[in-house]
Write an enzyme that holds these catalytic residues in place. Structure first.
Site, PDB file in Angstrom:
ATOM      1  N   HIS A   1       0.799  -1.156  -0.085  1.00 38.69           N
ATOM      2  CA  HIS A   1       0.010   0.043   0.146  1.00 38.69           C
ATOM      3  C   HIS A   1       0.746   1.184  -0.149  1.00 38.69           C
ATOM      4  O   HIS A   1       0.448   2.250  -0.121  1.00 38.69           O
ATOM      5  CB  HIS A   1      -0.947   0.009   1.328  1.00 38.69           C
ATOM      6  CG  HIS A   1      -0.103   0.263   2.539  1.00 38.69           C
ATOM      7  ND1 HIS A   1       0.591  -0.793   3.059  1.00 38.69           N
ATOM      8  CD2 HIS A   1       0.124   1.474   2.989  1.00 38.69           C
ATOM      9  CE1 HIS A   1       1.141  -0.330   4.179  1.00 38.69           C
ATOM     10  NE2 HIS A   1       0.803   1.011   4.187  1.00 38.69           N
TER      11      HIS A   1
HETATM   12  C1  UD1 Z   1      -1.829   5.575   5.635  1.00 36.52           C
HETATM   13  C2  UD1 Z   1      -0.341   6.103   6.595  1.00 36.52           C
HETATM   14  C3  UD1 Z   1       0.850   4.844   6.109  1.00 36.52           C
HETATM   15  C4  UD1 Z   1       0.289   3.953   6.620  1.00 36.52           C
HETATM   16  C5  UD1 Z   1      -1.256   3.405   6.211  1.00 36.52           C
HETATM   17  C6  UD1 Z   1      -1.676   2.060   6.949  1.00 36.52           C
HETATM   18  C7  UD1 Z   1       0.025   8.646   6.258  1.00 36.52           C
HETATM   19  C8  UD1 Z   1       0.821   9.442   5.444  1.00 36.52           C
HETATM   20  N1  UD1 Z   1       0.110   7.422   5.384  1.00 36.52           N
HETATM   21  O1  UD1 Z   1      -1.609   5.294   4.269  1.00 36.52           O
HETATM   22  O2  UD1 Z   1       1.707   5.610   6.645  1.00 36.52           O
HETATM   23  O3  UD1 Z   1       1.243   2.737   6.527  1.00 36.52           O
HETATM   24  O4  UD1 Z   1      -1.958   4.464   6.376  1.00 36.52           O
HETATM   25  O5  UD1 Z   1      -2.616   1.357   6.207  1.00 36.52           O
HETATM   26  O6  UD1 Z   1      -0.534   8.907   7.344  1.00 36.52           O
HETATM   27  N2  UD1 Z   1      -8.872   5.072   1.347  1.00 36.52           N
HETATM   28  C9  UD1 Z   1     -10.166   4.451   1.211  1.00 36.52           C
HETATM   29  N3  UD1 Z   1     -10.691   4.100   2.526  1.00 36.52           N
HETATM   30  C10 UD1 Z   1     -10.303   4.425   3.793  1.00 36.52           C
HETATM   31  C11 UD1 Z   1      -8.816   4.986   3.772  1.00 36.52           C
HETATM   32  C12 UD1 Z   1      -8.130   5.326   2.560  1.00 36.52           C
HETATM   33  O7  UD1 Z   1     -10.712   4.244   0.251  1.00 36.52           O
HETATM   34  O8  UD1 Z   1     -10.781   3.856   4.822  1.00 36.52           O
HETATM   35  C13 UD1 Z   1      -8.269   5.222   0.015  1.00 36.52           C
HETATM   36  C14 UD1 Z   1      -8.385   6.756  -0.549  1.00 36.52           C
HETATM   37  O9  UD1 Z   1      -8.604   6.614  -1.655  1.00 36.52           O
HETATM   38  C15 UD1 Z   1      -7.247   7.382  -0.037  1.00 36.52           C
HETATM   39  C16 UD1 Z   1      -6.083   6.147  -0.301  1.00 36.52           C
HETATM   40  O10 UD1 Z   1      -6.829   5.088   0.465  1.00 36.52           O
HETATM   41  O11 UD1 Z   1      -6.942   8.470  -0.843  1.00 36.52           O
HETATM   42  C17 UD1 Z   1      -4.863   6.610   0.712  1.00 36.52           C
HETATM   43  O12 UD1 Z   1      -5.326   6.591   1.942  1.00 36.52           O
HETATM   44  P1  UD1 Z   1      -4.299   7.704   2.960  1.00 36.52           P
HETATM   45  O13 UD1 Z   1      -5.091   7.724   4.499  1.00 36.52           O
HETATM   46  O14 UD1 Z   1      -4.184   8.841   2.263  1.00 36.52           O
HETATM   47  O15 UD1 Z   1      -3.034   6.794   3.214  1.00 36.52           O
HETATM   48  P2  UD1 Z   1      -2.606   5.350   3.354  1.00 36.52           P
HETATM   49  O16 UD1 Z   1      -1.980   4.908   1.847  1.00 36.52           O
HETATM   50  O17 UD1 Z   1      -3.841   4.630   3.823  1.00 36.52           O
HETATM   51  N1  UDP Z   2      -3.569  -6.157   8.826  1.00 39.64           N
HETATM   52  C1  UDP Z   2      -4.770  -6.739   9.064  1.00 39.64           C
HETATM   53  N2  UDP Z   2      -5.685  -6.901   7.739  1.00 39.64           N
HETATM   54  C2  UDP Z   2      -5.096  -6.757   6.435  1.00 39.64           C
HETATM   55  C3  UDP Z   2      -4.010  -6.259   6.299  1.00 39.64           C
HETATM   56  C4  UDP Z   2      -3.082  -5.767   7.534  1.00 39.64           C
HETATM   57  O1  UDP Z   2      -5.278  -6.849   9.927  1.00 39.64           O
HETATM   58  O2  UDP Z   2      -5.714  -7.078   5.522  1.00 39.64           O
HETATM   59  C5  UDP Z   2      -2.756  -5.458   9.764  1.00 39.64           C
HETATM   60  C6  UDP Z   2      -1.384  -5.987   9.921  1.00 39.64           C
HETATM   61  O3  UDP Z   2      -1.529  -7.291  10.790  1.00 39.64           O
HETATM   62  C7  UDP Z   2      -0.743  -4.943  10.700  1.00 39.64           C
HETATM   63  C8  UDP Z   2      -1.377  -3.849  10.240  1.00 39.64           C
HETATM   64  O4  UDP Z   2      -2.441  -4.286   9.620  1.00 39.64           O
HETATM   65  O5  UDP Z   2      -0.649  -5.212  12.198  1.00 39.64           O
HETATM   66  C9  UDP Z   2      -0.257  -3.112   9.119  1.00 39.64           C
HETATM   67  O6  UDP Z   2      -1.199  -2.113   8.928  1.00 39.64           O
HETATM   68  P1  UDP Z   2      -0.430  -1.480   7.335  1.00 39.64           P
HETATM   69  O7  UDP Z   2       0.113  -2.459   6.620  1.00 39.64           O
HETATM   70  O8  UDP Z   2      -1.909  -0.912   6.599  1.00 39.64           O
HETATM   71  O9  UDP Z   2       0.467  -0.277   7.937  1.00 39.64           O
HETATM   72  P2  UDP Z   2       1.863  -0.090   8.135  1.00 39.64           P
HETATM   73  O10 UDP Z   2       1.976  -1.123   9.307  1.00 39.64           O
HETATM   74  O11 UDP Z   2       2.700  -0.353   6.759  1.00 39.64           O
HETATM   75  O12 UDP Z   2       1.714   1.310   8.538  1.00 39.64           O
END
Ligand code: UD1
Ligand code: UDP
Length: 440
Positions: free
Chosen positions: A211
């Protein structure tokens, strides 16, 4: 005392769960603020349910947006809540925009910030998370770091050793507590995606997650990863897809290609209990996630990390994680080594977990409650003229602990043991070691 927590994304909910439990166990007041950055049921609500967490006291509903927009909205919302609720400390976790917003706002209101999972550095300034880590650490009062390596990162940036606490990572608390629960559940309790796949009877599983902006926003990188996955056709690749990744794969016209591969199973993000089960049944994982690198080594599952650097280098040096970037050949070469050589796979599986034994939240609450009792959390204007100091270096040739050395108005900044840097624990014997210190 009143302990505030700001969280907003899936990993923060998971990694703060044990801290929330511990706050309640100690009879302290919890103020839980959700920024609303993650809002899909399967990215937020499901985790509150699985981890049995209380509903947030406030949700700021920032939703998705650019970094500036998202962080700005969070700052406004968090400020309003903090002014009204006046917590004694605000805890933030990790490196998301919630950490940046929470730490900035609280520190300016003179509310002490406790940074959970502080001190991680990828040294990659193109990662938004690296900027968040650096800024949050500049604004924090207490640093809860997972390892000695992260503690040393902070000391290199001039942070006093007295504010750094090596706790392990709360992800271990979460893994150990919840894997037990998930293993005791029957299959009818699993997520529908996993029931449909009959996960209990499936063999040769590879769990895939990605992601990160540096991976999924770049078409060429995604194509290379998909190219490698295509060739791992003897494996069942289970891919709970992050919403960002789904959007990008659709934009690049790659989702259909991936969907058409018989051995690739794309499912919605799954709940935490199901996900732990999935990792523990995997032959290896392919990921660019931060949390997954930690969970893999905790659960003795080899990890191939789809990145060119990591703020979790301990997992690599321990031998449980290999950085493979988005290079198709490197991914395949390492995947084949794990599949073809039992010795290689076992070596990765037996890597020692650097993230502690699962008592991180307990240690944190001990530290916070003691600091509160000693009035160390009050941030007020100085009423004494600041004393000057000189910075000096000495190599000691007598038995003396760090605490004893500091009795003479010295403050230890760094300890060197030959070529190695050591963390100055209170009782570390400095005999034979070189100390950089401030002399008041
Ligand atoms: C965010 C965090 C990242 C973390 C990740 C965990 C920042 C800068 N990034 O990234 O560090 O590793 O979360 O998963 O804070 N979207 C949905 N539904 C949701 C949330 C997001 O559809 O509930 C989609 C939207 O199109 C959005 C995109 O995902 O634009 C990215 O979401 P965003 O919250 O900006 O960043 P993440 O990639 O989730
Ligand atoms: N995770 C989950 N379901 C999923 C994918 C990830 O519960 O389908 C959990 C995973 O076990 C971990 C956390 O989400 O604890 C990681 O989140 P993510 O990879 O989105 O963020 P990051 O750790 O890179 O910030």
């Amino acid at each position: 005392m009143k302990i505030g927590i700001v969280l907003g994304t899936r990993p923060e909910i998971i990694k703060m769960a044990s801290v929330i439990d511990e706050i309640k166990n100690r009879g302290q007041e919890l103020l839980l603020i959700h920024t609303g950055q993650h809002y899909d049921k399967e990215m937020s609500d499901n985790f509150f349910f699985d981890l049995e967490l209380p509903a947030p006291n406030y949700n700021i509903h920032v939703g998705s947006g650019s970094h500036g927009e998202q962080t700005g909205k969070m700052m406004e919302g968090i400020e309003e809540v903090l002014l009204k609720e006046k917590p004694d400390i605000l805890l933030v976790q990790g490196d998301t925009n919630a950490v940046l917003a929470g730490a900035l706002v609280a520190s300016k209101l003179h509310i002490p910030v406790g940074h959970v999972e502080a001190g991680l550095r990828s040294f990659d300034e193109t990662m938004p998370e690296e900027i968040n880590r650096l800024v949050a650490d500049a604004c924090s009062k207490l640093y809860f770091v997972p390892t000695e390596e992260s503690a040393i990162n902070l000391m290199m940036e001039g942070i006093s050793r007295k504010r750094i606490f090596i706790t392990g990572n709360t992800v271990v608390d979460a893994c150990f507590r919840n894997l037990k629960i998930s293993k005791s559940r029957s299959i009818d309790k699993y997520d529908k995606g996993l029931v449909d796949l009959d996960i209990d009877n499936m063999e040769n599983i590879v769990t895939l997650t990605m992601h990160r902006a540096e991976t999924v926003d770049i078409k060429e990188r995604v194509e290379n990863i998909i190219g490698a996955i295509e060739e791992l056709s003897e494996m069942n690749i289970i891919f709970p897809i992050h919403p960002r990744t789904k959007k990008m794969l659709e934009n690049f016209g790659l989702l259909d290609k991936l969907n058409s591969m018989g051995h690739v199973h794309i499912i919605k993000p799954v709940g935490y209990l199901d996900f732990l089960l999935l990792i523990s049944k995997s032959t290896f994982i392919l990921t660019d996630s931060g949390g997954l690198q930690e969970e893999a080594i905790t659960l003795d599952v080899p990890a191939l990390t789809l990145r060119y650097n990591t703020e979790r280098p301990e997992t690599v040096t321990a031998g449980g994680n290999i950085l493979v970037g988005s290079d198709k050949e490197v991914i395949l070469e390492n995947a084949r080594k794990i599949l073809d050589s039992e010795e290689f796979a076992n070596k990765m599986k037996s890597a020692v977990n650097p993230y502690g034994v699962g008592d991180a939240a307990k240690i944190m609450l001990d530290v916070i409650l003691e600091a509160d009792e000693n009035n160390e959390l009050i941030i007020s204007a100085p009423d004494e003229v600041m004393s000057t100091f000189t910075r000096k270096v000495i190599t000691l040739d007598k038995d003396i602990s760090v605490n004893e050395f500091e009795e003479d108005n010295n403050l230890v900044k760094m300890v060197l043991d030959g070529e190695n840097i050591k963390f100055p624990y209170d009782d570390l014997n400095l005999n034979g070691l070189t100390v950089i210190y401030d002399c008041y």
